[in-house]
Design an enzyme around this catalytic site. Structure first.
Site, short mmCIF file in Angstrom:
data_model
loop_
_atom_site.label_atom_id
_atom_site.label_comp_id
_atom_site.label_asym_id
_atom_site.label_seq_id
_atom_site.Cartn_x
_atom_site.Cartn_y
_atom_site.Cartn_z
N ARG A 228 -14.18 4.62 9.73
CA ARG A 228 -14.05 3.45 10.59
C ARG A 228 -12.65 3.43 11.19
O ARG A 228 -11.70 3.98 10.60
CB ARG A 228 -14.35 2.15 9.84
CG ARG A 228 -13.45 1.86 8.66
CD ARG A 228 -13.78 0.49 8.07
NE ARG A 228 -12.93 0.15 6.93
CZ ARG A 228 -12.74 -1.10 6.49
NH1 ARG A 228 -13.34 -2.12 7.10
NH2 ARG A 228 -11.96 -1.32 5.44
N THR B 77 0.84 -1.20 0.00
CA THR B 77 0.00 0.00 0.00
C THR B 77 0.87 1.25 0.00
O THR B 77 0.62 2.21 -0.73
CB THR B 77 -0.93 0.00 1.22
OG1 THR B 77 -1.76 -1.16 1.20
CG2 THR B 77 -1.82 1.24 1.24
N GLN C 70 -6.39 -2.06 -2.74
CA GLN C 70 -5.58 -0.90 -2.34
C GLN C 70 -4.75 -0.40 -3.52
O GLN C 70 -3.95 -1.14 -4.09
CB GLN C 70 -4.64 -1.27 -1.20
CG GLN C 70 -5.34 -1.70 0.08
CD GLN C 70 -5.43 -3.20 0.21
OE1 GLN C 70 -5.55 -3.91 -0.78
NE2 GLN C 70 -5.40 -3.69 1.44
N GLN D 252 -10.20 2.29 -3.75
CA GLN D 252 -9.80 2.00 -2.39
C GLN D 252 -8.45 2.63 -2.09
O GLN D 252 -7.50 2.51 -2.87
CB GLN D 252 -9.71 0.48 -2.17
CG GLN D 252 -9.37 0.09 -0.74
CD GLN D 252 -9.53 -1.39 -0.49
OE1 GLN D 252 -10.17 -2.10 -1.24
NE2 GLN D 252 -8.95 -1.87 0.61
N ASP D 253 -8.37 3.34 -0.94
CA ASP D 253 -7.12 3.95 -0.47
C ASP D 253 -6.58 5.01 -1.43
O ASP D 253 -5.39 5.05 -1.74
CB ASP D 253 -6.04 2.88 -0.24
CG ASP D 253 -6.35 1.98 0.95
OD1 ASP D 253 -7.40 2.18 1.58
OD2 ASP D 253 -5.55 1.08 1.23
N TRP E 219 -9.30 2.30 11.73
CA TRP E 219 -8.22 1.45 11.22
C TRP E 219 -7.32 1.02 12.37
O TRP E 219 -6.86 -0.13 12.42
CB TRP E 219 -7.43 2.23 10.16
CG TRP E 219 -6.31 1.49 9.54
CD1 TRP E 219 -6.15 0.13 9.42
CD2 TRP E 219 -5.15 2.06 8.92
NE1 TRP E 219 -4.99 -0.17 8.78
CE2 TRP E 219 -4.34 0.99 8.46
CE3 TRP E 219 -4.71 3.37 8.70
CZ2 TRP E 219 -3.14 1.20 7.80
CZ3 TRP E 219 -3.51 3.58 8.04
CH2 TRP E 219 -2.74 2.50 7.60
N ASP F 253 -12.24 3.37 2.45
CA ASP F 253 -11.14 4.01 3.22
C ASP F 253 -10.34 4.97 2.35
O ASP F 253 -9.11 5.00 2.40
CB ASP F 253 -10.19 2.94 3.78
CG ASP F 253 -10.92 1.87 4.57
OD1 ASP F 253 -11.99 2.14 5.12
OD2 ASP F 253 -10.39 0.73 4.64
#
Length: 557
Positions: A462, A320, A350, A372-373, A464, A394
């Site tokens: 949320r 990531t 990710q 995502q990410d 992490w 996220d």
């Protein structure tokens, strides 16, 4: 290597305190006490505790950096590693070296300091917070790569992480005690702005000049020191300007080449090294290393100057951390009118468009596009103004002290089985001065999601990590947000240690009557909300004026 070589008057303000009492300010009091019991002459005041703990942390950081380097350079070991493992170790080596640099900076700056002040305290806490984050990122990357090296390094990594955490707790405690003493002694009321303030935007005139630049055939454009001096406001200090075009008509054909040409380790008073990237698509993976400071990257606008890539974790070659299309570590980075994009798509999980671990970094009128990410606000102090952020799961994540102001945050359509989550903040230690502050922004559905809102559940954030911290203040929240507002990460983990807050938001998704009932969730009052403003959360009033980017220092009227 002194941790607190400050003035006699500053040191005398600290009363004696037992190691046991000081260690209660840390996450690992048992480890903390064992550190002090191992030395012949035990310290007796918070400054000495901090001094000794940082000294130990620096020793350990150097050992860890050398150990990771040995793994990377040992050909036989390396031949058995997957590409993902090598990538994770590369990340660890980079992050461990940053930790060495940060600890050396802390020692040097405090050695030269004549007394403690707000700016120095903020910088020390910021660097120590980043050190803890860097260590956690290293461990997460090795674990996610399913590396066999995790077993060999897990214990040293764990021990070092705990030592860094102890140092952060002791330093935060001792510096806080000193400043409270000084404020009490001086009768200070502290900082408590009640209104937003703004700086002017003479930067627009500079942008117009550059876009009509006539020096495109020279090797570089001469520096324009205080080019806007004739205007009200400070103007922006420039050192040198280069122009990039993908068509071979200017100084460079890639942004990477232009960054390599920049001076190393320049100081704020040297001015910005300005890279003007003309309209075009730049298919390159760009890194602004730690020693390339004071870089200003200017484009021709969102969707006109586009930096794009497609690296993702799913294909097994990237972590990531290093999947980003654009990564920046150099202090005081400034980007304006650029699109940062990762086109890997939702099916590749990710896939970072931009990773930012640059202190005092600013993004203005930029777009971050991914799924995502998308935007990795990794560490240190960051500011985003009038930016667009697109993603699914996220898509704003990390452990910086990051403020988003007047931005548009768009949730896209994810894969069928996925839920959308706007933020995943990664604070692992209650002493870290980090979090995500979303202020006067718009949270809405992107066009692909807006066509069928009922197909996807979307949440504000949320946890992490266990001490996750995120606030939404004075923002418009659209009807895409689930009435509960927030989502668990792993059962009840972190629900009583996180800090999630909302303050005076509006719009159909801002109704808090059905919000989660977690111990860590709160509806903030004005005093609490002030803690997450530019003024208090990042001390942005001390560095943002140099960018000539508009900002609101406090809450809006």
């Amino acid at each position: 290597m002194l941790f607190l070589a400050v003035s006699t008057s500053a040191q005398s303000s600290s009363s004696p305190q037992s190691p046991s009492a000081a260690c209660r300010s840390t996450l690992y009091p048992k480890l903390c006490r064992s550190i002090f019991s191992s030395i012949r002459f035990s310290p007796s005041d918070p400054y000495s505790y901090g001094k000794f703990s940082v000294k130990q942390s620096l020793k350990q950081a150097r050992k860890m950096s050398n150990a990771i380097s040995n793994y990377l350079t040992h050909n036989k070991r390396r031949s058995y590693m997957s590409q993902a493992e090598v990538g994770a170790l590369d990340d660890c080596h980079q992050l461990s070296q940053l930790n060495v640099d940060y600890l050396e900076s802390i020692s040097a700056e405090l050695k030269l300091a004549e007394s403690l002040n707000d700016l120095l305290v903020e910088r020390v806490q910021t660097l120590l917070s980043a050190i803890v984050t860097n260590q956690q990122t290293c461990y997460d990357g090795l674990e996610d790569s399913k590396s066999s090296i995790v077993n060999a390094l897990s214990e040293p990594l764990k021990n070092t992480t705990q030592l860094y955490s102890v140092s952060l707790g002791l330093v935060t405690h001792s510096l806080d005690r000193n400043l409270k003493h000084k404020k009490k002694k001086k009768g200070s009321k502290g900082r408590n702005p009640t209104k937003g303030s703004q700086v002017r935007e003479p930067l627009e005139n500079l942008i117009k000049v550059l876009r009509k630049s006539s020096c495109k055939n020279s090797t570089h454009c001469p520096g324009r020191e205080r080019i806007l001096d004739g205007l009200e406001g400070s103007g922006i200090l420039l050192n040198e300007t280069v122009i990039v075009s993908p068509y071979g008509t200017d100084n460079f054909t890639s942004i990477t080449e232009a960054i390599a040409f920049a001076p190393n380790n320049s100081m704020p008073e040297d001015g910005y090294y300005l890279i003007y990237a003309r309209e075009g698509y730049y298919e390159e993976y760009i890194v602004v290393p730690k020693y390339k400071k004071n870089i200003m990257l200017l484009g021709d606008g969102i969707n006109r100057t586009v930096i794009t890539g497609n690296h993702s974790v799913f294909d097994g070659r990237w972590t990531t951390f290093n999947s980003s299309t654009f990564a920046v570590s150099g202090d005081r980075f400034l980007a304006i009118d650029i699109t940062f994009r990762n086109t890997a798509g939702p099916e590749n999980h990710q896939a970072v468009a931009l990773r930012n671990n640059a202190d005092l970094s600013t993004f203005y009128r930029c777009s971050f596009e991914g799924y995502q990410d998308t935007l990795y606000v990794h560490s240190l102090r960051q500011f985003y103004r009038e930016c667009d952020i697109y993603g699914t799961v996220d898509f704003i994540f990390g452990n910086a002290a990051a403020v988003f102001q007047s931005c548009n945050i768009y949730a896209r359509k994810p894969m069928a089985i996925q839920k959308n989550v706007v933020t995943a903040q990664g604070r692992t230690d209650p002493n870290q001065n980090t979090g995500i502050s979303i202020h006067n922004c718009t949270i809405a559905a992107a066009p692909d999601l807006a066509l069928n809102l009922n197909s996807t559940l979307t949440y504000l954030g949320r946890p992490w990590k266990e001490y996750s911290r995120t606030v939404y203040m004075q923002s418009y929240i659209g009807n895409l947000i689930n009435p509960e507002g927030w989502l668990e990460w792993n059962g009840t983990v972190g629900l009583d240690t996180l800090y999630y807050g909302e303050f005076k938001n509006y719009g159909p998704g801002a109704n808090t009557s059905m919000r989660v009932q977690w111990p860590g969730y709160s509806l903030m009052n004005a005093s609490q909300a002030l803690n997450f403003t530019v003024y208090n959360f990042t001390m942005g009033y001390t560095w943002l004026p140099d960018t000539d980017i508009p900002f609101s220092a406090g809450l809006l009227d």
